[in-house]
Structure formats: structure tokens, C-alpha cells
Design a protein around this motif. Structure first.
Motif, PDB file in Angstrom:
ATOM      1  N   LEU A  47       0.831  -1.204   0.000  1.00 62.41           N
ATOM      2  CA  LEU A  47       0.000   0.000   0.000  1.00 62.41           C
ATOM      3  C   LEU A  47       0.863   1.250   0.000  1.00 62.41           C
ATOM      4  O   LEU A  47       1.967   1.258   0.563  1.00 62.41           O
ATOM      5  N   PRO A  48       0.373   2.344  -0.619  1.00 59.83           N
ATOM      6  CA  PRO A  48       1.105   3.616  -0.545  1.00 59.83           C
ATOM      7  C   PRO A  48       1.263   4.071   0.906  1.00 59.83           C
ATOM      8  O   PRO A  48       0.430   3.756   1.770  1.00 59.83           O
ATOM      9  N   LEU A  49       2.304   4.849   1.146  1.00 63.93           N
ATOM     10  CA  LEU A  49       2.615   5.254   2.510  1.00 63.93           C
ATOM     11  C   LEU A  49       1.479   6.059   3.136  1.00 63.93           C
ATOM     12  O   LEU A  49       1.179   5.881   4.323  1.00 63.93           O
ATOM     13  N   ASP A  50       0.830   6.937   2.374  1.00 60.85           N
ATOM     14  CA  ASP A  50      -0.245   7.734   2.965  1.00 60.85           C
ATOM     15  C   ASP A  50      -1.410   6.856   3.402  1.00 60.85           C
ATOM     16  O   ASP A  50      -2.069   7.126   4.427  1.00 60.85           O
ATOM     17  N   GLU A  51      -1.680   5.765   2.668  1.00 60.41           N
ATOM     18  CA  GLU A  51      -2.737   4.847   3.083  1.00 60.41           C
ATOM     19  C   GLU A  51      -2.338   4.080   4.343  1.00 60.41           C
ATOM     20  O   GLU A  51      -3.175   3.811   5.220  1.00 60.41           O
ATOM     21  N   LEU A  52      -1.069   3.729   4.446  1.00 54.39           N
ATOM     22  CA  LEU A  52      -0.592   3.069   5.661  1.00 54.39           C
ATOM     23  C   LEU A  52      -0.743   3.992   6.870  1.00 54.39           C
ATOM     24  O   LEU A  52      -1.134   3.547   7.962  1.00 54.39           O
ATOM     25  N   TRP A  53      -0.457   5.278   6.676  1.00 51.95           N
ATOM     26  CA  TRP A  53      -0.620   6.230   7.775  1.00 51.95           C
ATOM     27  C   TRP A  53      -2.083   6.344   8.186  1.00 51.95           C
ATOM     28  O   TRP A  53      -2.398   6.476   9.381  1.00 51.95           O
ATOM     29  N   ASN A  54      -2.996   6.303   7.233  1.00 48.01           N
ATOM     30  CA  ASN A  54      -4.427   6.350   7.572  1.00 48.01           C
ATOM     31  C   ASN A  54      -4.827   5.138   8.415  1.00 48.01           C
ATOM     32  O   ASN A  54      -5.568   5.266   9.393  1.00 48.01           O
ATOM     33  N   LEU A  55      -4.326   3.976   8.022  1.00 51.41           N
ATOM     34  CA  LEU A  55      -4.604   2.771   8.803  1.00 51.41           C
ATOM     35  C   LEU A  55      -3.955   2.852  10.186  1.00 51.41           C
ATOM     36  O   LEU A  55      -4.524   2.368  11.184  1.00 51.41           O
ATOM     37  N   HIS A  56      -2.789   3.478  10.242  1.00 52.35           N
ATOM     38  CA  HIS A  56      -2.108   3.667  11.526  1.00 52.35           C
ATOM     39  C   HIS A  56      -2.958   4.523  12.460  1.00 52.35           C
ATOM     40  O   HIS A  56      -3.107   4.211  13.653  1.00 52.35           O
ATOM     41  N   ALA A  57      -3.545   5.587  11.937  1.00 55.35           N
ATOM     42  CA  ALA A  57      -4.408   6.441  12.755  1.00 55.35           C
ATOM     43  C   ALA A  57      -5.600   5.655  13.296  1.00 55.35           C
ATOM     44  O   ALA A  57      -5.987   5.799  14.466  1.00 55.35           O
ATOM     45  N   GLU A  58      -6.180   4.798  12.448  1.00 51.78           N
ATOM     46  CA  GLU A  58      -7.296   3.969  12.895  1.00 51.78           C
ATOM     47  C   GLU A  58      -6.839   2.992  13.987  1.00 51.78           C
ATOM     48  O   GLU A  58      -7.553   2.760  14.972  1.00 51.78           O
ATOM     49  N   GLY A  59      -5.645   2.438  13.810  1.00 51.18           N
ATOM     50  CA  GLY A  59      -5.112   1.519  14.810  1.00 51.18           C
ATOM     51  C   GLY A  59      -4.857   2.206  16.143  1.00 51.18           C
ATOM     52  O   GLY A  59      -5.135   1.632  17.209  1.00 51.18           O
ATOM     53  N   MET A  60      -4.345   3.435  16.097  1.00 53.68           N
ATOM     54  CA  MET A  60      -4.111   4.172  17.337  1.00 53.68           C
ATOM     55  C   MET A  60      -5.426   4.486  18.039  1.00 53.68           C
ATOM     56  O   MET A  60      -5.492   4.469  19.281  1.00 53.68           O
ATOM     57  N   ASP A  61      -6.474   4.752  17.283  1.00 54.49           N
ATOM     58  CA  ASP A  61      -7.795   4.958  17.901  1.00 54.49           C
ATOM     59  C   ASP A  61      -8.244   3.686  18.630  1.00 54.49           C
ATOM     60  O   ASP A  61      -8.760   3.748  19.756  1.00 54.49           O
ATOM     61  N   ARG A  62      -8.026   2.527  17.987  1.00 50.78           N
ATOM     62  CA  ARG A  62      -8.409   1.266  18.632  1.00 50.78           C
ATOM     63  C   ARG A  62      -7.580   1.021  19.892  1.00 50.78           C
ATOM     64  O   ARG A  62      -8.095   0.495  20.892  1.00 50.78           O
ATOM     65  N   LEU A  63      -6.306   1.381  19.829  1.00 54.51           N
ATOM     66  CA  LEU A  63      -5.449   1.227  21.005  1.00 54.51           C
ATOM     67  C   LEU A  63      -6.004   2.028  22.181  1.00 54.51           C
ATOM     68  O   LEU A  63      -6.119   1.512  23.304  1.00 54.51           O
TER      69      LEU A  63
END
Length: 348
Positions: A47-63
Motif C-alpha cells: 500500500l502507498p505510505l499515505d494509506e498506511l498512515w491512515n490505517l495507523h491512525a485507525e489503529g491508534m484509535d483502537r489502542l
């Protein structure tokens, strides 16, 4: 109050400032990297890096929402490792942002692949950290003229380990009584991809200490959120002029104060803030640093105001710092700590 070494207040002050860290040691809390492993984040490596960052933000919300799974197929720590490795392709892990492809070349920090200069159970850190399994990496993004570790910070020395073996060494240190794994240098920031990948393979509940000059980029700070339990954070300079003269670092005050504020919001993270008192620098550095800490991090934060300065490396070329601290300078630093009302300070 001057809380010197060996004071009965040391343990009480540490517990007040670092309650979560002590809870991890006592087994009632988990290290944050272990929790990140139980946050499910589905992603593809390409995946492009910007999409990975979007998923990272979602993961941090779950954390933060404590939305955890047992052994998810893909987890937040794995995603952090992937993003960190991608950043290495045009490196912006620290605020120098040299944009070197560190898979092929050495960055401004003199780091390409991570080299471990030494690793051992360290008994010379703050009392609450001892014994600390300390991993010294070579290379640094600072050029401090008085560096006491110049032989590793300014040169490429050490051994390249695979992450799985480094994880094994961390687990062995934990079994030998290490209270934490303490990533230092040099500077750990250029080694963030290796460190996160290593932690993917660590299965013991050992707290992570990030022993750093705090000159990370905002991207690196996002990756460290959900990884670090204790920022063992060096706050060297009270102004940009001193930072440039002695560490060759631009925009020091802006970057480091920003990162302290970001770290204060990180999931589960706590602080030990170190300030090394330099001769002739009490009013230009010691006082503004400690005033900023009180105003922004509070009087309960663990601070360590240190008198261990020695004129090493190239300090002899700077006459104003080519001497040890005088007794009256130590007394003045202690008075500043007392005047500002720090409640959990180490001084000396």
C-alpha cells in the motif's frame, strides 16, 4: 528541596512520577508495545505510505479505545515496523530530514544498518531503572563537542544483529533481572525501524525506555506512540544559539519542546527528563529548561539535574566549557530546582 543521590525520597518520587512503569514491573500493567500487538490492523505491504498512515491512525484509535484481539492476523506494531522501514527509503526519522535512502547509504546520523556498539545490564542509570538492559547504538544526529560517548556517536562501530537475535538478547536480560530495555546511543532515533522490528519478536513484559535527545521528526513521534513506556529524555539547551554552537543543531528549542508535548499525549508514556548542567550555562540553559518543564509538564514530573559534565572530546576548543562545574554552580542549580517547586527531582 535538594534530593541528592541516595535520598530516601528517590523511590517515593519515582513511584509518584512513574506509576504506570512501576505497575508494569509489578505485573499489573503491560508494556505498551505488547498491547499494540493486540490491536488488529489489516493492511497489505504494498500500500502507498499515505494509506498506511491512515490505517495507523485507525489503529491508534483502537489502542486508545482498548479494542484488542488475541493474536490478530495483522497488528499495529507490525504496521509501525512497515511504515518505519518505508521512511528509511528517504529518511525523515529525525528533524534533520536528510532524505538519504538508508537501505543503501549512510544518513547524516552516520547510520545505515543498525550497529550495536555494546549491550549490558547497566547499573549507572536512575535508581528506578537499575538494572537496565542498555543497548548502545552507534551514530547520532547531534555533533556535541563535549560528547562523552563520542567514540560510538561519531563513528560507525559495533555489530549488526538480526531483530530476532536482538529480541532473544532482550528476553535473556529480562530473565536475568533487567527492569527494562533501554535504547540509547549515540541516538536511538535512526535505529527506530530496527527497534520496532525487534520488539515484534519480544514476548516478555519488559518496559521500553527511549533514551533520546528528543530531536525526532513528527513521523517518528507518531510511530513511537504505542511503543515507549518511559521517555528518558535529554533536554540539553535553553536556546537555539547554544544548541547550534555546541551540538550543531538548528531549531533545537522548537523541535524538542514540540516533541515533549507530543510525548506527553502518548499512550501510557511517562517521563524522566535529564538536564546536564554545563559550566557558565545556568541562566541561558538550566533555568529556561527547568522553567519550561514546570510550566508544560508540571512539578510532579521526574527530573534529573546532573552535575556529571566533563570537558571531553572537543570541549578543549571551547574555553568557556573546558572546565568542570564549580561548587557555586552546583548550588545555584539546586536552588533553581527548589525555587521552581519540583517534587520528584534528582539533583547531583
Amino acid at each position: 528541596m535538594w534530593l541528592g543521590r541516595g535520598s530516601k525520597w528517590e523511590d517515593e518520587g519515582a513511584r509518584e512520577a512513574l506509576p504506570r512503569y512501576f505497575s508494569i514491573l509489578e505485573g499489573t500493567e503491560e508494556p505498551v508495545f505488547s498491547i499494540s500487538k493486540r490491536v488488529e490492523v489489516r493492511f497489505e505491504d504494498n500500500l502507498p505510505l499515505d494509506e498506511l498512515w491512515n490505517l495507523h491512525a485507525e489503529g491508534m484509535d483502537r489502542l486508545r479505545e482498548n479494542d484488542l484481539r488475541e493474536k490478530p492476523e495483522n497488528n499495529l506494531l507490525e504496521l509501525k515496523a512497515l511504515i518505519a522501514s518505508r521512511i528509511m527509503e528517504s529518511c525523515t526519522l529525525c528533524e534533520i530530514k536528510c532524505r538519504v535512502d538508508r537501505r543503501e547509504y549512510i544518513g547524516y546520523c552516520r547510520v545505515g544498518e543498525s550497529l550495536v556498539a555494546s549491550d549490558f545490564l547497566h547499573y549507572g542509570e536512575e535508581p528506578e531503572l537499575v538494572p537496565s538492559y542498555t543497548v548502545f547504538f552507534s551514530g547520532c544526529n547531534f555533533r556535541c563537542v563535549f560528547c562523552q560517548n563520542w567514540d560510538i556517536s561519531q563513528y560507525r562501530v559495533g555489530i549488526e544483529h538480526v531483530p530476532e537475535f536482538m529480541a532473544f538478547k532482550i528476553e535473556e536480560a529480562f530473565r536475568r533481572g533487567a527492569k527494562n530495555v533501554n535504547f540509547v546511543g549515540g541516538e536511538p532515533t535512526p535505529n527506530l525501524p530496527f527497534i520496532v522490528e525487534t520488539l515484534r519478536h519480544v514476548s516478555v513484559p519488559i518496559p521500553v525506555v527511549w533514551n533520546s535527545n528528543m530531536y525526532m521528526s513528527e513521523d517518528a513521534m507518531r510511530l513511537l506512540d504505542g511503543v515507549v513506556d518511559v521517555y528518558l529524555a535529554d533536554f540539553k539547551w535553553g536556546n537555539d544559539g547554544c544548541a547550534m554552537r555546541y551540538s550543531k543543531i538548528p531549531r533545537y528549542w522548537e523541535v524538542v519542546t514540540r516533541n515533549f508535548l507530543l510525548a506527553a499525549e502518548h499512550f501510557g508514556a511517562e517521563f524522566i527528563v535529564r538536564h546536564l548542567v554545563l559550566p557558565g550555562h545556568l541562566e541561558c540553559c538550566t533555568r529556561p529548561v527547568l522553567e519550561w518543564i514546570v510550566e508544560n509538564l508540571g512539578k510532579d514530573v521526574r527530573v534529573n539535574v546532573m552535575f556529571q559534565y566533563r570537558p571531553e572530546y572537543q570541549a578543549g576548543e571551547y574555553p568557556e566549557i573546558s572546565r568542570m562545574l564549580e561548587g557555586k554552580e552546583k548550588q545555584k542549580a539546586a536552588r533553581i530546582v527548589e525555587e521552581l517547586g519540583f517534587r520528584n527531582a534528582l539533583v547531583g
